[in-house]
Design an enzyme around this catalytic site. Structure first.
Site, short mmCIF file in Angstrom:
data_model
loop_
_atom_site.label_atom_id
_atom_site.label_comp_id
_atom_site.label_asym_id
_atom_site.label_seq_id
_atom_site.Cartn_x
_atom_site.Cartn_y
_atom_site.Cartn_z
N ASP A 1 0.85 -1.19 0.00
CA ASP A 1 0.00 0.00 0.00
C ASP A 1 0.89 1.24 0.00
OD1 ASP A 1 -1.84 2.19 1.01
OD2 ASP A 1 -3.22 0.50 1.16
N ALA B 1 -2.17 0.17 12.63
CA ALA B 1 -1.82 -1.25 12.53
C ALA B 1 -1.81 -1.72 11.09
CB ALA B 1 -2.79 -2.09 13.36
N TYR B 2 -2.77 -1.26 10.31
CA TYR B 2 -2.82 -1.61 8.89
C TYR B 2 -1.54 -1.18 8.19
CZ TYR B 2 -4.07 -1.28 3.94
OH TYR B 2 -4.07 -1.38 2.57
N ALA B 3 -1.15 0.08 8.38
CA ALA B 3 0.05 0.60 7.73
C ALA B 3 1.29 -0.17 8.17
CB ALA B 3 0.21 2.09 8.04
#
Length: 235
Positions: free
Chosen positions: A134, A146-148
């Protein structure tokens, strides 16, 4: 028949578009899906092997790996596209969010790559692993921490697996930002978001499909990231 390409998260969006692309080229595909949708039925009717997978648990990953190995003894490529986009919220335990994101975006590709290495090495026409990361890895995210972080870990896996698996298997990543909108996105949101890149467009899944095919076709790219972001880093 040529070795199949494994596409995780192939029931919608980029994964679905790439699975359709493969089938149109008479390239066999094995697709994982989390939620059964009509698109999955259509893929099966077109000849794809579709396997339900729950990557949120270690048992789910193990079961999926076993199913893949039952279906084939060789793979042309693995496209790690399965993803979730969990934000931090006051009512959600941060530990649960981080655990879930790392499980799906990091642990799952890590385990599948190691477990299916021998299947890739059996391919007669080269082999590839592509991690879908991403653009947010470059700048972080205040709302999806957390996603990053988990996508950043996946990007680092690209470097390590490229070292481990060369020269028989190429390993790269693609880091998209906005590729396509969701049906419910407002016009105001669309206009605001398009201004975040130099090119100012949402190119659709086709741009990601072309990038994926480029990596599979090119024999001299490994350990690299393709930024599919319309020049967003320069705005």
């Amino acid at each position: 028949m040529s070795a199949p390409i494994l596409v995780t998260g192939g029931g919608q969006r980029i994964g679905l578009a790439f699975a359709r692309h493969c089938l149109a080229r008479n390239q066999p595909v094995i697709v994982s899906y989390r939620t059964r949708r009509s698109a999955v039925d259509a893929l099966e009717n077109a000849g794809a092997c579709c396997l339900h997978a729950d990557f949120a648990t270690d048992t789910g990953i193990t079961t999926f790996i076993d199913q893949v190995r039952e279906e084939t003894d060789t793979l042309r490529a693995i496209i790690h596209n399965a993803s979730d986009w969990m934000p931090e919220r006051p009512e959600t335990d941060p530990a649960e969010v981080m655990t879930a994101m790392l499980q799906i975006h990091t642990m799952t590709p890590y385990r599948i790559n190691l477990a299916c290495r021998d299947l890739l090495e059996q391919s007669d026409h080269g082999a590839d692993i592509v991690h879908m990361t991403d653009y947010v890895v470059e700048k972080g995210s205040a709302k999806h921490i957390a996603y990053a972080a988990s996508k950043a870990a996946l990007e680092n896996l690209t470097l390590s697996f490229a070292r481990l698996l060369a020269p028989s298997i190429k390993v790269n990543s693609i880091a998209p930002s906005l590729v396509m909108f969701n049906d419910g996105d407002s016009e105001a949101y669309r206009e605001k978001t398009l201004k975040k890149s130099l090119l100012g467009i949402a190119p659709g899944e086709g741009a990601a499909v072309e990038a994926l095919q480029f990596l599979l076709d090119n024999p001299y790219v490994t350990g690299r990231r393709i930024g599919l972001d319309g020049g967003r880093h320069l705005v």
